[in-house]
Design a protein around this motif. Structure first.
Motif: not given
Length: 349
Positions: A36-41, A243-245, A250-251, A346-347
């Motif tokens: 998940r960290l890699q995806q956010v990055s 939550e960050l994802a 949304k962005a 689903s987010l």
């Protein structure tokens, strides 16, 4: 004495086995945190590229505005010279003088407007520079968190290997202590042999018989799990990353809405039968207008190499998202390599 040794070995083996199982569970959670960290990055890297492109656009606009200002100032100088010539001609040049005065007034207004335009662009350029600096800081922090998470996983693997070695050693000790019970015939032979070889010994004086309560054998109970602090921290981290994802999703939808609301919402469909493919994904894009495409597909966890047309994109899906439906957005408005983004559907539901 032998029972106590055996009991201790069994309890130790059970404790180590349970600890090993917990360590494996912790490792699985921590590995998902890493994905998940890699995806956010990756999403932050995409945002950084957007901001870098936006900064280049504003720098280009600023250069164009400055060039326009130079032209406007040159035109003002020309009009002021025409006005000076008209004034030197006396009353015979009265009409030309009025026209020249109006031309100078318009030229001054043009210069003033171009100055204002430059100020607006410079203000937006400063904002974009600040946003870009923040995006770079966030990306640097994410990469640092990835390195820390990788080190944490390496430590957990080492601990799991050490615990597994201790479990194996405890099992060997248990097997060594658990000697097989002799058969009845062997017992009788040993007893007769022992009677024959023993020398007669005087019978010791009888002591008063005292009833000694039998000590109950302790029951071997499976150790109860204690709260795993690191596992809870990992779950909290997963919630924060989720939550960050959601904010990133949304962005992406906001970016898509702005693109579709531009002056040419119909656009032109550059690609037909456009598909996104990987080892587990095969979905067709729907053309939305203005160079924007959208596709949906169930995904599997792990690192992926997606192919759209002749372009390739790397993407990471957390293991906990396996089986979830992902949204893929494809933007072909810019020259060069089109922009691919993705998020869990689903987010935003």
């Amino acid at each position: 004495m032998g029972f106590n040794i055996l009991f201790g070995a069994v309890v130790g083996a059970l404790t180590l086995s349970f600890s090993t199982a917990l360590a494996a569970a912790d490792l699985s959670v921590e590995q998902d945190v890493l994905l998940r960290l890699q995806q956010v990055s990756e999403n932050q890297q995409l945002l950084l590229q957007d901001k870098e492109q936006s900064l280049l656009d504003f720098e280009r606009k600023l250069q164009d505005a400055q060039d326009d200002l130079v032209d406007a100032e040159r035109e003002l100088q020309d009009k002021e010279q025409e006005l000076a010539d008209a004034r030197s001609g006396g009353e015979t040049m009265a009409r030309q003088r009025k026209l020249a005065e109006h031309a100078v007034s318009m030229a001054k207004r043009g210069v003033k407007n171009r100055h204002k335009r430059i100020q607006r662009i410079e203000g937006k350029l400063t904002q974009e520079q600040d946003i870009l600096a923040k995006a770079r800081t966030q990306l640097s922090k994410s990469r640092s968190n990835i390195a820390k998470q990788e080190a944490k996983i390496a430590r957990l693997r080492d601990e799991a290997s050490a615990k597994a070695a201790r479990v194996a050693k405890a099992e060997q000790q248990r097997q060594a202590n658990a000697r097989p019970e002799p058969k009845p015939q062997v017992k009788q032979t040993l007893a007769k042999t022992q009677v024959k070889t023993q020398a007669p010994v005087a019978e010791p004086p009888k002591l008063a018989q005292v009833d000694i309560p039998k000590q109950e054998q302790p029951k071997v109970e499976e150790p109860k799990p204690e709260p795993a602090v690191e596992e809870q921290e990992a779950k909290d981290q997963m919630a924060a990353l989720d939550e960050l994802a959601r904010q990133q999703a949304k962005a992406e939808e906001q970016r898509l809405s702005e693109a579709l609301a531009s002056s040419e919402p119909s656009g032109r469909q550059l690609y037909k039968n456009l598909r996104i493919r990987s080892e587990s994904v095969d979905a067709e894009f729907q053309f939305l207008g203005n160079h924007q495409y959208r596709a949906e597909s169930a995904v599997t966890g792990g690192r992926h190499m997606f192919k759209v047309g002749s372009h390739h994109y790397r993407g990471t899906i957390p293991s906990s998202d396996a089986g979830e439906v992902y949204v893929f957005l494809y933007d072909t408005s810019r020259k060069g390599k089109p922009r691919l983004s993705m998020y869990r559907k689903s987010l935003l539901q």
